[in-house]
Motif scaffolding. Structure first.
Motif, PDB file in Angstrom:
ATOM      1  N   GLY A 131       0.837  -1.193   0.000  1.00 41.55           N
ATOM      2  CA  GLY A 131       0.000   0.000   0.000  1.00 41.55           C
ATOM      3  C   GLY A 131       0.871   1.242   0.000  1.00 41.55           C
ATOM      4  O   GLY A 131       2.032   1.191   0.421  1.00 41.55           O
ATOM      5  N   TYR A 132       0.291   2.348  -0.509  1.00 39.92           N
ATOM      6  CA  TYR A 132       1.060   3.594  -0.504  1.00 39.92           C
ATOM      7  C   TYR A 132       0.138   4.776  -0.711  1.00 39.92           C
ATOM      8  O   TYR A 132      -1.018   4.653  -1.153  1.00 39.92           O
ATOM      9  CB  TYR A 132       2.145   3.588  -1.583  1.00 39.92           C
ATOM     10  CG  TYR A 132       1.665   3.398  -3.002  1.00 39.92           C
ATOM     11  CD1 TYR A 132       1.136   4.469  -3.737  1.00 39.92           C
ATOM     12  CD2 TYR A 132       1.756   2.156  -3.619  1.00 39.92           C
ATOM     13  CE1 TYR A 132       0.708   4.293  -5.044  1.00 39.92           C
ATOM     14  CE2 TYR A 132       1.330   1.978  -4.923  1.00 39.92           C
ATOM     15  CZ  TYR A 132       0.806   3.048  -5.634  1.00 39.92           C
ATOM     16  OH  TYR A 132       0.382   2.874  -6.925  1.00 39.92           O
ATOM     17  N   THR A 177      -3.979  -0.180   1.461  1.00 37.09           N
ATOM     18  CA  THR A 177      -3.196  -1.266   2.044  1.00 37.09           C
ATOM     19  C   THR A 177      -3.975  -2.577   1.998  1.00 37.09           C
ATOM     20  O   THR A 177      -5.136  -2.642   2.401  1.00 37.09           O
ATOM     21  CB  THR A 177      -2.827  -0.942   3.505  1.00 37.09           C
ATOM     22  OG1 THR A 177      -2.073   0.281   3.526  1.00 37.09           O
ATOM     23  CG2 THR A 177      -2.000  -2.060   4.113  1.00 37.09           C
ATOM     24  N   ASN A 179       5.889  -5.393  10.254  1.00 40.20           N
ATOM     25  CA  ASN A 179       5.107  -4.331   9.612  1.00 40.20           C
ATOM     26  C   ASN A 179       5.988  -3.087   9.549  1.00 40.20           C
ATOM     27  O   ASN A 179       6.496  -2.626  10.572  1.00 40.20           O
ATOM     28  CB  ASN A 179       3.835  -4.029  10.408  1.00 40.20           C
ATOM     29  CG  ASN A 179       2.778  -5.098  10.189  1.00 40.20           C
ATOM     30  OD1 ASN A 179       2.018  -5.035   9.244  1.00 40.20           O
ATOM     31  ND2 ASN A 179       2.759  -6.090  11.076  1.00 40.20           N
ATOM     32  N   THR A 227       6.618   0.838   7.652  1.00 35.65           N
ATOM     33  CA  THR A 227       6.186   1.981   6.846  1.00 35.65           C
ATOM     34  C   THR A 227       7.359   2.934   6.690  1.00 35.65           C
ATOM     35  O   THR A 227       7.979   3.332   7.693  1.00 35.65           O
ATOM     36  CB  THR A 227       5.001   2.719   7.488  1.00 35.65           C
ATOM     37  OG1 THR A 227       3.950   1.788   7.764  1.00 35.65           O
ATOM     38  CG2 THR A 227       4.464   3.791   6.553  1.00 35.65           C
ATOM     39  N   LYS A 262       4.017   1.066   2.518  1.00 36.80           N
ATOM     40  CA  LYS A 262       3.838   0.129   3.619  1.00 36.80           C
ATOM     41  C   LYS A 262       4.222  -1.278   3.144  1.00 36.80           C
ATOM     42  O   LYS A 262       3.939  -1.662   2.010  1.00 36.80           O
ATOM     43  CB  LYS A 262       2.393   0.131   4.121  1.00 36.80           C
ATOM     44  CG  LYS A 262       2.170  -0.720   5.375  1.00 36.80           C
ATOM     45  CD  LYS A 262       0.760  -0.535   5.919  1.00 36.80           C
ATOM     46  CE  LYS A 262       0.550  -1.367   7.182  1.00 36.80           C
ATOM     47  NZ  LYS A 262       1.458  -0.983   8.265  1.00 36.80           N
ATOM     48  N   GLN A 265       4.541  -5.555   4.535  1.00 37.99           N
ATOM     49  CA  GLN A 265       4.183  -6.571   5.516  1.00 37.99           C
ATOM     50  C   GLN A 265       4.857  -7.876   5.124  1.00 37.99           C
ATOM     51  O   GLN A 265       4.790  -8.299   3.965  1.00 37.99           O
ATOM     52  CB  GLN A 265       2.659  -6.767   5.574  1.00 37.99           C
ATOM     53  CG  GLN A 265       1.917  -5.544   6.050  1.00 37.99           C
ATOM     54  CD  GLN A 265       0.407  -5.696   6.017  1.00 37.99           C
ATOM     55  OE1 GLN A 265      -0.307  -5.024   6.737  1.00 37.99           O
ATOM     56  NE2 GLN A 265      -0.104  -6.592   5.184  1.00 37.99           N
TER      57      GLN A 265
END
Length: 411
Positions: free
Chosen positions: A51-52, A71, A131, A133, A148, A150
């Protein structure tokens, strides 16, 4: 006049249309290619964003185009980490980092930045979730926003031991580094060479093995145990050629040997578990060396022993200084060795200074390298012994930086 005004209005409108068109074209041409295209790596694997949200300036900082990807729940599988502890490598554009690391029991063990992650010490094997960011804050002319990531991975690290050197000469010190200890176990080394005092270091333990002047030449098996680990290491000891030095016979003083044993021998088995030295050692005097470590000592034509330290030709009154920092654990006068000072450097390592006249330090005093300890005596030979436990080693290697005592000292 009206025609001139009308013409000016038309020019302004045309300019506005052109500018708007150019701005629109620039806006349309601004795409994801303007976003940072470098991504972090963890444990040697490049991470993929899930995600961004980025804002890309179109006309300076007046107009920006926003790019978003919500995300997702995608988790990148990094596999099993069974070698070194995984490290995070960041792209150059990153200005801020937010990290959450969850251990196998579901407990967040890191909640902070990249430095917090780097300082984390793993205490168990199993599956971890990461996680991450990464942010670039508002920068003139550049996209600002975040990515982001993961991921999960399985830690399966087992203890392992390495030696600072696998071939050493008699008189050396060999460092033993044990890493990958996740269950809190403390290492134990079984060897015929001497006792090793281990100290905690980042990611494991460090110990120092003495190879004294009369250690048997050839291969020695060192058996290390730590929790579930049993590992055999091989150390080859090389015999060292030594000189023969003539010495004067010593006066036989009744009870001197017993007094010495009672005062000095108990110090072999006790002391600070912490490392108190830093850097190379320094000779305690500028006087010339009379007999180097391990030299054969000959009295009236017969070999009477070996030098277990360095013997100096120091005249009475010559200043004597501390070879390294530590704590004075003995300061006094003994019939056998005259003025005597023993400095505990930690981890079983001690300096023994014999043959002094005036002793200017006291028991439990902290000293630094080159601090004054007193002066040499004409009645005794000034001797510096360096021992790990009861085993003597060559002080000159500690002075020249060739000793295992200096192995990976920055840890």
């Amino acid at each position: 006049m009206k025609k001139v005004l009308l013409w000016l209005v038309m020019v302004i409108v045309m300019l506005a249309v052109l500018l708007c068109g150019a701005a629109g074209a620039m806006y349309a041409m601004t795409g994801t290619k303007n976003l940072p295209d470098e991504h972090p790596a963890f444990g040697g694997t490049t991470l993929e964003p899930v995600g961004y949200e980025w804002q890309v300036p179109v006309l300076g900082n007046v107009v920006s185009r926003i790019f978003q990807q919500p995300t997702t729940l995608t988790v990148q599988k990094l596999g099993t980490m069974d070698g070194a502890v995984p490290t995070l490598t960041l792209p150059s554009w990153v200005q801020r980092v937010s990290v959450t690391l969850t251990d196998p029991s579901g407990v967040p063990v890191v909640q902070g930045d990249a430095e917090a992650l780097a300082q984390y010490t793993y205490t168990q094997n199993g599956k971890y979730e990461l996680n991450l960011t990464l942010y670039r804050d508002e920068t003139p002319g550049k996209a600002h926003g975040w990515y982001k990531y993961q991921a999960n991975y399985t830690m399966d690290i087992r203890p392992t031991a390495v030696l600072s050197s696998e071939r050493v000469s008699q008189g050396s010190v060999v460092a033993v580094l044990v890493t990958g200890i996740l269950d809190g176990s403390e290492p134990v080394l079984q060897t015929d060479l001497g006792e090793v005092w281990f100290r905690p270091v980042t990611g494991g333990y460090m110990g120092y093995l003495p190879v004294t002047y009369n250690a048997e030449g050839g291969a020695h098996t060192l058996t290390l145990t730590c929790g579930s680990l049993t590992q055999d290491l091989t150390l080859t000891v090389l015999q060292k050629n030594t000189d023969t030095v003539d010495t004067e016979p010593e006066e036989d003083i009744p009870g001197a040997g017993t007094e010495y044993k009672n005062a000095i021998w108990p110090l072999y088995t006790r002391g600070s578990a912490e490392k108190l030295w830093q850097g190379t050692f320094g000779a305690p005097t500028t006087a010339a060396v009379k007999a180097g470590y391990g030299s054969r000592l000959r009295t009236n034509g017969s070999i009477t022993g070996h030098a277990t330290g360095i013997n100096y030709s120091a005249a009475g009154g010559t200043p004597v200084t501390a070879p390294q920092s530590g704590t004075v654990v003995y300061a006094g006068t003994l019939a056998l060795t005259g003025g005597t000072v023993v400095i505990d450097h930690g981890c079983g390592v001690k300096s023994y200074l014999f043959g002094m006249d005036a002793v200017t330090v006291s028991k439990d005093q902290s000293v630094a390298r080159d601090d004054s300890l007193g002066t040499a005596s004409d009645a005794h030979t000034l001797i510096w012994e360096l021992r790990i436990g009861s085993k003597s080693v060559d002080p000159d290697q500690a002075v020249t930086g060739k000793s295992g005592l200096l192995y990976r000292e920055g840890m």
